[in-house]
Each structure stands twice: as structure tokens, then as C-alpha cells.
Design a protein around this motif. Structure first.
Motif, PDB file in Angstrom:
ATOM      1  N   ASP A  93      -5.753   3.769  -6.816  1.00 40.96           N
ATOM      2  CA  ASP A  93      -4.200   4.061  -6.363  1.00 40.96           C
ATOM      3  C   ASP A  93      -3.567   5.288  -7.273  1.00 40.96           C
ATOM      4  OD1 ASP A  93      -3.705   2.751  -9.000  1.00 40.96           O
ATOM      5  OD2 ASP A  93      -2.524   1.373  -8.080  1.00 40.96           O
ATOM      6  N   LYS A 122      -7.786  -2.739  -2.209  1.00 35.52           N
ATOM      7  CA  LYS A 122      -7.029  -1.440  -2.844  1.00 35.52           C
ATOM      8  C   LYS A 122      -8.134  -1.028  -4.015  1.00 35.52           C
ATOM      9  CE  LYS A 122      -2.811  -0.916  -3.669  1.00 35.52           C
ATOM     10  NZ  LYS A 122      -1.549  -0.830  -3.972  1.00 35.52           N
ATOM     11  N   CYS A 180       0.678  -1.193   0.010  1.00 36.05           N
ATOM     12  CA  CYS A 180      -0.030  -0.079   0.061  1.00 36.05           C
ATOM     13  C   CYS A 180       0.964   1.228   0.032  1.00 36.05           C
ATOM     14  CB  CYS A 180      -0.908   0.020   1.167  1.00 36.05           C
ATOM     15  SG  CYS A 180      -2.087  -1.423   1.346  1.00 36.05           S
ATOM     16  N   ASP A 190      -3.432   5.702  -2.025  1.00 36.00           N
ATOM     17  CA  ASP A 190      -4.308   4.593  -2.077  1.00 36.00           C
ATOM     18  C   ASP A 190      -5.581   4.650  -1.171  1.00 36.00           C
ATOM     19  OD1 ASP A 190      -2.263   3.496  -3.570  1.00 36.00           O
ATOM     20  OD2 ASP A 190      -1.348   1.991  -2.373  1.00 36.00           O
ATOM     21  N   CYS A 224      -5.163  -6.635  -0.711  1.00 31.70           N
ATOM     22  CA  CYS A 224      -3.766  -6.417  -0.110  1.00 31.70           C
ATOM     23  C   CYS A 224      -3.655  -7.112   1.242  1.00 31.70           C
ATOM     24  CB  CYS A 224      -3.932  -4.772   0.443  1.00 31.70           C
ATOM     25  SG  CYS A 224      -4.164  -3.584  -1.060  1.00 31.70           S
TER      26      CYS A 224
END
Length: 114
Positions: free
Chosen positions: A83, A80, A52, A56, A103
Motif C-alpha cells: 500500500d 493487500k 482498498c 494498492d 481485504c
């Protein structure tokens, strides 16, 4: 994630920051479903799949996996959804992902208060 969460070069956020937010999510689920947060006695599983970065946008999903007596296993996953592009055209540019990326997965074992 914000710039204050950055721990490594390149804007990478420390994995512990995610796990702290996942713990908060699990405690909210415990409070809603069982009327108290109990306390964590064990962390059964931690899986880190995708790093991450600052900028994000993440979502956290918690669910109860098992209830055995006064022990409750809660699994939390974070995904996520947005981004930052590698070479943004504008400072505020973002990339909305067509499919969210998994993630992290964490399983907490809670013991409820009596």
C-alpha cells in the motif's frame, strides 16, 4: 488499483470494482478446472474487511469449496500486499506489508453448462 478505480474521497476504491475482479478470477478457475465458465446463479457471501486505495497491490486467490451436482461453490479472497504510505518521502514510495491483509471474501455459486 489505479486512480481510475477511485470512487470515494481519499482515494478509496469502490468495493464493486474488487468484486468484479473477483468474479473474473472465479471464472478463470472454472474454465481451468471444469472446461467452461458456467454462469453465476448466486452470490452466497460478501465480506469486506479492509478498504482498498489507489496504489494498492492486491492478489486474488480462488478455490473450489464444494461441488454438488452441476452447482459449484467458488470462494475468492483478495489480499493487500503493498500500500501507499500516509506521508510518502517520494511520489513513488510504497510500503511492502510484512503480512498480507485480507481485504474481501466472496462466495459465488456457479451452474455449469451441459
Amino acid at each position: 488499483m489505479s486512480d481510475r478505480d477511485v470512487f470515494y474521497l481519499g482515494g478509496v476504491v469502490n468495493g464493486a470494482r474488487n468484486i468484479t475482479l473477483m468474479e473474473d478470477t472465479a471464472k478463470r478457475l472454472m474454465a481451468r478446472e471444469f472446461g467452461n465458465t458456467g454462469h453465476i446463479t448466486k452470490v452466497e457471501k460478501v465480506r469486506l474487511y479492509e478498504p482498498c486505495f489507489a496504489g494498492d497491490y492486491l492478489e486474488y486467490h480462488a478455490r473450489v469449496n464444494k461441488v454438488i451436482g452441476d452447482k459449484i461453490v467458488v470462494e475468492v479472497r483478495n489480499y493487500k500486499y503493498i500500500d501507499l504510505p500516509e506521508n510518502p518521502e517520494f511520489p513513488s514510495s510504497i510500503d511492502v506489508l510484512p503480512e498480507p491483509k485480507l481485504c474481501t471474501i466472496v462466495q459465488f455459486v456457479f451452474e455449469t453448462y451441459k
